[in-house]
Design an enzyme around this catalytic site. Structure first.
Site, mmCIF file in Angstrom:
data_model
loop_
_atom_site.group_PDB
_atom_site.id
_atom_site.type_symbol
_atom_site.label_atom_id
_atom_site.label_comp_id
_atom_site.label_asym_id
_atom_site.label_seq_id
_atom_site.Cartn_x
_atom_site.Cartn_y
_atom_site.Cartn_z
ATOM 1 C CG HIS A 167 -1.647 1.282 1.409
ATOM 2 N ND1 HIS A 167 -2.677 1.690 0.598
ATOM 3 C CD2 HIS A 167 -1.461 2.281 2.316
ATOM 4 C CE1 HIS A 167 -3.101 2.882 0.992
ATOM 5 N NE2 HIS A 167 -2.381 3.269 2.029
ATOM 6 C CB SER A 168 2.198 3.511 1.847
ATOM 7 O OG SER A 168 2.160 3.091 3.201
HETATM 8 C C1 LIG Z 1 -11.348 8.986 5.928
HETATM 9 C C2 LIG Z 1 -10.151 8.071 5.943
HETATM 10 N N1 LIG Z 1 -10.265 6.846 6.461
HETATM 11 C C3 LIG Z 1 -9.198 6.017 6.475
HETATM 12 C C4 LIG Z 1 -7.989 6.433 5.976
HETATM 13 C C5 LIG Z 1 -6.768 5.485 6.007
HETATM 14 N N2 LIG Z 1 -6.506 5.001 4.654
HETATM 15 C C6 LIG Z 1 -5.573 5.583 3.879
HETATM 16 S S1 LIG Z 1 -5.477 4.885 2.379
HETATM 17 C C7 LIG Z 1 -6.667 3.749 2.735
HETATM 18 C C8 LIG Z 1 -7.106 2.726 1.689
HETATM 19 C C9 LIG Z 1 -7.749 3.354 0.489
HETATM 20 O O1 LIG Z 1 -7.959 2.404 -0.506
HETATM 21 P P1 LIG Z 1 -8.354 2.811 -1.972
HETATM 22 O O2 LIG Z 1 -9.284 3.973 -1.961
HETATM 23 O O3 LIG Z 1 -8.828 1.603 -2.663
HETATM 24 O O4 LIG Z 1 -7.000 3.348 -2.626
HETATM 25 P P2 LIG Z 1 -5.666 2.540 -2.951
HETATM 26 O O5 LIG Z 1 -4.775 2.707 -1.757
HETATM 27 O O6 LIG Z 1 -6.033 1.130 -3.188
HETATM 28 O O7 LIG Z 1 -5.064 3.198 -4.127
HETATM 29 C C10 LIG Z 1 -7.124 3.919 4.033
HETATM 30 C C11 LIG Z 1 -8.145 3.086 4.675
HETATM 31 C C12 LIG Z 1 -7.914 7.739 5.452
HETATM 32 N N3 LIG Z 1 -6.804 8.225 4.907
HETATM 33 N N4 LIG Z 1 -9.011 8.539 5.432
#
Ligand SMILES: Cc1ncc(C[n+]2csc(CCOP(=O)(O)OP(=O)(O)O)c2C)c(N)n1
Ligand SMILES: [Mg+2]
Length: 548
Positions: A443-444
Site C-alpha cells: 500500500h505504501s
Molecule cells: C477517511 C479516511 N479513512 C481512512 C484512511 C486510512 N486510509 C488511507 S489509504 C486507505 C485505503 C484506500 O484504498 P483505496 O481507496 O482503494 O485506494 P488505494 O490505496 O487502493 O489506491 C485507508 C483506509 C484515510 N486516509 N481517510
C-alpha cells in the site's frame, strides 16, 4: 488521430474493498458550498444554469456511446407535476412508465436488449400509476431481475478491453459501439509509453530511497501505470485534476519532472507547497492539479463543486455557443471538465455517494475515474468492501453514465476516457469509469502486504510491458529504444534524488505564513514559542531545517 473500430469483450470481474475502522464521512451542504465558493469567489449563477436549459443541453448524446444510462430531462408538459420524464438515446422524451425497465441502459451495455424489449412491452404507458412511478421502472408480470425462485438475479457490467494480455489488438466482431472512437496515434502512444516507463523507474528508485530513510514516506503506482497515465493522456491540460494519492503519473504526464517529485518528497525550499506537506502530497496550480488531501473521499464532492464553478465560468464566456452549437469542435475545446481520481476503497465513503448524486442532479462535467486495484490497504475489495456490482454498477442509480474498463489496457483506458471527457464537456454532465487494475506493490512504505496476501509479483498483470508489446507490434517502439529510455530515466531519477537532498529546507517560520496578510498577535506568539523550543531542543528538528 487514428480512428478504428473495435468490439466489446467479456472479461471476468475481479473483486474489490472496505475500510476497517473508518467512519463514513458525512457530507453536508455547507461543505459543498464551501468548496464551491473557494473556487468561485463571488461569481453569481449564470442564467444558463437554470434547469430547463441545462436539461436540454444534457439530453444530447453520442449515437454510439458505450456509457450506460441516459441523462434525465424534465418536461413541463407532464400531467403529473411530480413526475419526472426521461430522455432516451434518440433524444425524445418518454414518461417513466414507457422507457424500458432496466434503468435506461443502452443495448450496447450491461443489460440485454431482449430484457429491454420484454419489460417495455409489458408496461402500460396510459396507466397513471405507471406514469407516476418515481423511478424508471415498469409494471411487469415477469421476474427478470431481483428475487426470483429463491435466487437473486442482478446485471453485471462487462469490461471494455481492446488489447489482450500480450498486447495484441482484440479482433473485431461486428459490434459498432466504438465507431468514431479516438485511439492514440503514434506520437501520443509513444509519449504515453515513455511516461509509463519513466513512472515505473522513478517509483522503483524513490521507493528504495525511502527504505534507506532518505525521506519519510512514499507510495508507488506499481501495476496501475496504464490506469493513471493513459487516463491523464486522454484529458486536456486545462482540465482540473483532483487526485487521491497514487496518481503521480497524471502529474508526470503534464510535465512535472523527477526533480519536482524529489523536491516535494524532500520537503525542500523548491517544493511549491513550501515543504509543509507529507511526501507524495503533490499539488501544482499551473498544471491544474489540486493538492492531495489524505482523508479519503474529500476530493469527490470538491471536484463536483469545482466542475459546477467551471460550468458557470465557461457558460459566461461562451454561453451562446455552449447551448446552440455544442457539437462544434472549437466550442468543445473551450469547455473544461474536472477529472476526479479515487480508489474503490474511497468509494465506501459517504462523500462518494454525495458527489455522484450532486454531480448528476446539478449537471456538472466531472469525469469520475475509479482505480479499482482490488485492495484498500489490507482489505480486499470483494466481498469486504462491497457485495454488489463493483463501483460502475452504482452509477446508474444516480443517473450517471458509467462504464467498466480493463485498467491495465492502456488503449482501452485512453479510448474510454477520451470519449467520457468529450461527452462531459459537450453535455455538461458527469461520467463514471471503473478502471479494473491491481496494486502490485505494498500500500505504501508503511505497509508490508506479505502479511495479508501472496506475492503480488506472482499475479501476471503488468500493464507497462503489455503496452510496450502493443507498440512493438505496430512497429512504433523497439527493444533498443526501450533499454536506452529506461537507462535515461534511471539516471534522471538518481540525479533528482541527489539534488533534492542537497537543496536547503524552508525555515520553521514558513509554517506560520500565508494564512493572514498581517500576522495576528496570537500566531506571532506561537511562532516565537516554536522557535524558542526548537533552539532548546535542536535534536528534535529535522536535519537541515533552519531555526528561524
Ligand atoms: C477517511 C479516511 N479513512 C481512512 C484512511 C486510512 N486510509 C488511507 S489509504 C486507505 C485505503 C484506500 O484504498 P483505496 O481507496 O482503494 O485506494 P488505494 O490505496 O487502493 O489506491 C485507508 C483506509 C484515510 N486516509 N481517510
Ligand atoms: Mg484500492
Amino acid at each position: 488521430m487514428m480512428l478504428i473500430r473495435r468490439r466489446w469483450i467479456k472479461m471476468s470481474h475481479n473483486g474489490i474493498l472496505l475500510l476497517p475502522g473508518c467512519g463514513a464521512l458525512s457530507f453536508s451542504t455547507d461543505t459543498f458550498l464551501n468548496s464551491m465558493s473557494m473556487v468561485l469567489g463571488n461569481i453569481i449563477a449564470h442564467p444558463s444554469l437554470s434547469r430547463g436549459q441545462a436539461s436540454s443541453s444534457s439530453s444530447q448524446s453520442h449515437s454510439h456511446s458505450p456509457f450506460s444510462h441516459s441523462p434525465l430531462s424534465h418536461s413541463p408538459l407532464s400531467p403529473f407535476s411530480h413526475v419526472r420524464y426521461f430522455t432516451n438515446d434518440e433524444g425524445t422524451s418518454s414518461p417513466s412508465g414507457g422507457g424500458g425497465g432496466n434503468g435506461g441502459a443502452s443495448s450496447s451495455s450491461d443489460v440485454s436488449s431482449e430484457e429491454e424489449e420484454d419489460s417495455s412491452s409489458s408496461s402500460s404507458s396510459n396507466d397513471p400509476l405507471s406514469a407516476a412511478l418515481p423511478v424508471r421502472a415498469n409494471y411487469t408480470t415477469q421476474r427478470r431481475a431481483g428475487y426470483a425462485g429463491g435466487k437473486f438475479i442482478a446485471p453485471v457490467m462487462q469490461v471494455l478491453r481492446l488489447t489482450d494480455e500480450q498486447g495484441k489488438p482484440v479482433e473485431e466482431s461486428g459490434e459498432d459501439v466504438l465507431d468514431g472512437s479516438v485511439f492514440p496515434d503514434a506520437n501520443t502512444a509513444v509519449k504515453l509509453y515513455k511516461t509509463m516507463a519513466r513512472l515505473q523507474v522513478m517509483d522503483a528508485i524513490f521507493y528504495e530511497a525511502q527504505r534507506q530513510a532518505r525521506f519519510s514516506f512514499y507510495m508507488t503506482s506499481a501495476g496501475e501505470e496504464a490506469t493513471v497515465v493513459a487516463s491523464a493522456a486522454a484529458l486536456h491540460d486545462e482540465d482540473v485534476i483532483y487526485a487521491q494519492y497514487r496518481e503521480q503519473g497524471a502529474l508526470m504526464w503534464r510535465g512535472y519532472t523527477c526533480q519536482d517529485f524529489a523536491d516535494q518528497c524532500y520537503s525542500n525550499e523548491r517544493d511549491p507547497n513550501k515543504g509543509r506537506q507529507m511526501p507524495i502530497h503533490y499539488g501544482d496550480k499551473h498544471k491544474n492539479f489540486v493538492t492531495i488531501s489524505s482523508p479519503l473521499g474529500t476530493q469527490l464532492p470538491q471536484a463536483v463543486g469545482h466542475a459546477y464553478a467551471l460550468r458557470m465560468e465557461d457558460d459566461g464566456l461562451v454561453a451562446s455557443r455552449r447551448l446552440d452549437v455544442s457539437d462544434d469542435a472549437a466550442g468543445e475545446q473551450h469547455r473544461r471538465v474536472v477529472a476526479c481520481y479515487f480508489g474503490e476503497g474511497a468509494a465506501s465513503e459517504g462523500d462518494f455517494h454525495a458527489a455522484l448524486n450532486m454531480s448528476a442532479t446539478l449537471d456538472t462535467p466531472v469525469v469520475f475515474l475509479c482505480r479499482n486495484n482490488g485492495w484498500a490497504i489490507s482489505t480486499p475489495a470483494w466481498p469486504e468492501q462491497y457485495k454488489g456490482d463493483g463501483i460502475a454498477g452504482r452509477g446508474g442509480s444516480y443517473g450517471v453514465r458509467s462504464i467498466r474498463v480493463d485498467g491495465n489496457d492502456a488503449v482501452a483506458v485512453y479510448v474510454a476516457v477520451s470519449q467520457a471527457r468529450a461527452e462531459a464537456a459537450e453535455t455538461g454532465t458527469p461520467r463514471l469509469l471503473e478502471l479494473m487494475t491491481y496494486r502490485r506493490g505494498h500500500h505504501s512504505t508503511s505497509d508490508d502486504s506479505t502479511r495479508y496476501r501472496g506475492k503480488a509479483s506472482e499475479i501476471a498483470r503488468e500493464p507497462v510491458g503489455r503496452f510496450a508489446a502493443y507498440l512493438k507490434g505496430l512497429g512504433w517502439w523497439s527493444d533498443d529504444e526501450d533499454a536506452e529510455w529506461r537507462a535515461e530515466c534511471r539516471a534522471e531519477a538518481i540525479d533528482a534524488l541527489r539534488e533534492g537532498e542537497s537543496v536547503s529546507k524552508p525555515p520553521i517560520s514558513g509554517l506560520f505564513e500565508d494564512v493572514y496578510k498581517d500576522m495576528p498577535w496570537n500566531i506571532s506568539r506561537q511562532l516565537d514559542e516554536t522557535l524558542a523550543h526548537a533552539k532548546r531542543f535542536p535534536e528534535e528538528v529535522p536535519h537541515g531545517v533552519p531555526l528561524h
